[in-house]
Design a protein around this motif. Structure first.
Motif, PDB file in Angstrom:
ATOM      1  N   HIS A  98       0.830  -1.199   0.000  1.00  0.00           N
ATOM      2  CA  HIS A  98       0.000   0.000   0.000  1.00  0.00           C
ATOM      3  C   HIS A  98       0.868   1.254   0.000  1.00  0.00           C
ATOM      4  N   ARG A 147      -5.839   5.475   6.152  1.00  0.00           N
ATOM      5  CA  ARG A 147      -5.443   4.111   6.466  1.00  0.00           C
ATOM      6  C   ARG A 147      -4.474   4.080   7.650  1.00  0.00           C
ATOM      7  N   ASP A 174      -6.286  -1.239   9.551  1.00  0.00           N
ATOM      8  CA  ASP A 174      -6.874  -1.671   8.281  1.00  0.00           C
ATOM      9  C   ASP A 174      -6.133  -2.885   7.717  1.00  0.00           C
ATOM     10  N   ALA A 187      -7.571  -6.593   7.177  1.00  0.00           N
ATOM     11  CA  ALA A 187      -7.484  -7.182   5.837  1.00  0.00           C
ATOM     12  C   ALA A 187      -7.038  -8.639   5.910  1.00  0.00           C
ATOM     13  N   TYR A 189     -16.810  -1.034   3.513  1.00  0.00           N
ATOM     14  CA  TYR A 189     -15.442  -0.804   4.001  1.00  0.00           C
ATOM     15  C   TYR A 189     -14.448  -1.741   3.314  1.00  0.00           C
ATOM     16  N   LEU A 201     -11.219  -1.187   0.715  1.00  0.00           N
ATOM     17  CA  LEU A 201      -9.900  -1.671   1.110  1.00  0.00           C
ATOM     18  C   LEU A 201      -9.348  -2.641   0.066  1.00  0.00           C
TER      19      LEU A 201
END
Length: 213
Positions: free
Chosen positions: A23, A151, A155, A159, A192, A196
């Protein structure tokens, strides 16, 4: 200098770290090791507690998965500055650890009768856990994020449960957990996770698949 992340060729306890690094678009080498290589790392004194994951960075060998995640969160701006938001983030990470502990205790139990009991207990507990996570996200100022308006490491921890267990068809308990986590029953959580997933899509579609956990 980039990072080197050492772990087995599974999702496991390194995947939240991989999520964050991808990310952040950080340069890193994803070193997937076997048992022999694990022994070598131990012999070289690079694993303080004898376990992986281990993150090699700037001559240091950082261990313990959630501590690595927090370290990277602070380096890359995924960890809050206020004590209240830090609590909110850390409590969600702790909740993810609760899930992992219950799941792995059930899946890896060797006694078959005891295993059936532990799986039944996990499946009874899972909807309560999912509802609590949805309630927390719904209460956030922006329900596209777990905490705050950007983020955080929370998160990437969540995940792990969503994309490695509940929505992973290779997971040993996928057939049992799917009816308990229907999207239509969890609209806030579904929105959500959709966002993501979109942000992690490049990695999720390119990572080694399938892995059971």
């Amino acid at each position: 200098m980039g990072y080197k992340l050492y772990y087995f060729d599974i999702y496991g306890r390194a995947e939240s770290i991989r999520f964050l690094l991808n990310h952040a678009k950080a340069e890193f080498e994803d070193v997937r090791i076997n048992g022999e290589q694990l022994a070598e790392l131990k012999a070289e004194g690079k694993l303080e507690f004898g376990q992986v994951p281990m993150l090699e960075h700037d001559g240091k060998h950082l261990v313990q998965s959630w501590s690595i995640l927090r370290y990277l969160g602070k380096v890359h701006g995924y960890y809050p500055e206020t004590s209240e938001e830090a609590w909110a983030v850390d409590s969600l990470v702790d909740a993810v650890e609760d899930h992992l502990a219950k799941y792995f205790r059930a899946v890896f139990e060797k006694d078959e009768e005891r295993k059936k009991t532990l799986i039944a207990e996990y499946l009874a507990w899972l909807p309560v856990w999912v509802a609590a996570i949805q309630k927390r996200i719904a209460a956030n100022s922006d329900p596209h994020f777990a905490v705050g308006n950007k983020r955080t490491i929370a998160d990437f921890a969540l995940a792990v449960i969503a994309f490695n267990f509940i929505n992973n068809e290779a997971s040993p308990l996928h057939a049992e957990t799917s009816p308990l986590t229907k999207k239509e029953d969890h609209p806030v959580l579904t929105t959500y996770l959709t966002q993501l997933h979109e942000e992690l899509k490049d990695y999720l579609t390119s990572r080694p698949q399938p892995r059971p956990y």
